[in-house]
Design an enzyme around this catalytic site. Structure first.
Site, PDB file in Angstrom:
ATOM      1  N   ASP A 136       0.793  -1.241   0.000  1.00 15.46           N
ATOM      2  CA  ASP A 136       0.000   0.000   0.000  1.00 15.46           C
ATOM      3  C   ASP A 136       0.825   1.292   0.000  1.00 15.46           C
ATOM      4  O   ASP A 136       0.641   2.156   0.869  1.00 15.46           O
ATOM      5  CB  ASP A 136      -0.936   0.002   1.214  1.00 15.46           C
ATOM      6  CG  ASP A 136      -1.890  -1.184   1.232  1.00 15.46           C
ATOM      7  OD1 ASP A 136      -1.969  -1.907   0.232  1.00 15.46           O
ATOM      8  OD2 ASP A 136      -2.566  -1.374   2.259  1.00 15.46           O
ATOM      9  N   LYS A 195      -7.108  -4.665  -2.940  1.00 13.43           N
ATOM     10  CA  LYS A 195      -7.770  -5.304  -1.806  1.00 13.43           C
ATOM     11  C   LYS A 195      -8.667  -4.285  -1.112  1.00 13.43           C
ATOM     12  O   LYS A 195      -8.528  -3.082  -1.313  1.00 13.43           O
ATOM     13  CB  LYS A 195      -6.746  -5.864  -0.819  1.00 13.43           C
ATOM     14  CG  LYS A 195      -5.789  -4.835  -0.232  1.00 13.43           C
ATOM     15  CD  LYS A 195      -4.706  -5.508   0.596  1.00 13.43           C
ATOM     16  CE  LYS A 195      -3.725  -4.514   1.194  1.00 13.43           C
ATOM     17  NZ  LYS A 195      -4.302  -3.654   2.241  1.00 13.43           N
ATOM     18  N   CYS A 203      -1.306  -3.388   7.777  1.00 11.04           N
ATOM     19  CA  CYS A 203      -1.310  -4.168   6.541  1.00 11.04           C
ATOM     20  C   CYS A 203      -0.021  -4.951   6.320  1.00 11.04           C
ATOM     21  O   CYS A 203      -0.047  -6.078   5.819  1.00 11.04           O
ATOM     22  CB  CYS A 203      -1.634  -3.266   5.361  1.00 11.04           C
ATOM     23  SG  CYS A 203      -3.314  -2.593   5.460  1.00 11.04           S
TER      24      CYS A 203
END
Length: 212
Positions: free
Chosen positions: A17, A115, A160
């Site tokens: 990310d 996602k 994450c």
């Protein structure tokens, strides 16, 4: 030093990310998130194989505090799949905040995995949604490609990145985290919990930090 990082066959770098909204000025800024981009780029140049994940939320994402009347960001909601942190709206599909940070320069990445697009379940991990049962398909991709060891960098270390590394182990891959190429949110002790989880599960933490 980066020159001493020599990934073997079967190794893959997973960049978690690296998006505008997770950097200073973004909707869910991780302190110093933009600082990791040059090091992430340098590390990525040492890998033949790179995967990048991308949060890709609909406006109706259940983890957004705005979708829970009266709720405040960073509180907890009890959902069908368990406790869920409620976040500021971030990385909404097609918005500038969902884009990769402009300093990210990894043109040879072979897969971009989106996602968090299910409005009913958030997804921290690159491998599973937060219900812990719905796979993203990454494990199958990595197995078919013959990868055995996943190296993790990116944002945020204690969410994450953490859950991706944990699930890599769960799926039978070796997992390595490079903390100098990550930044943390550290919400209610989440960073300390991350270090304990890594030790318990055998996630390798590369120390001392690598330098560009």
């Amino acid at each position: 030093m980066i020159r001493d990082l020599n990934p073997a066959p079967g190794h893959v770098l997973v960049i978690i990310d690296p998006q505008v909204d997770f950097c200073p000025g973004g909707a869910l800024a991780v302190p110093g998130g933009d600082e990791v981009m040059p090091l992430v780029n340098a590390i990525a140049r040492r890998f033949d194989h790179v995967v990048i994940t991308q949060d890709w939320h609909p406006p109706t994402q259940v983890s957004f505090a705005t979708n829970h009347p009266g709720a405040e960001p960073y509180g907890l909601a009890k959902l069908a799949y368990g406790d869920q942190v409620l976040w500021p709206d971030h990385c909404v599909q097609g918005t500038p905040g969902a884009a990769f940070h402009p300093d990210l320069d990894v043109p040879h990445a072979e897969l971009v995995l989106r996602k968090g697009y299910n409005p009913h379940v958030d997804s921290y991990s690159a491998f599973y949604e937060n219900d812990r049962t719905t796979p993203t398909g990454l494990a199958g991709y990595l197995r078919e490609r013959g990868f055995r060891r996943c190296w993790f960098v990116g944002l945020a270390l204690d969410f994450c990145v953490r859950y991706s590394a944990e699930d890599a182990v769960r799926e039978g891959f070796a997992a390595v985290v490079i903390p100098d190429a990550c930044r943390a949110i550290d919400l209610n002790g989440s960073l300390a919990d991350t270090w304990r989880a890594f030790e318990r599960l055998g996630v390798v933490v590369v120390e001392p930090p690598l330098a560009a």
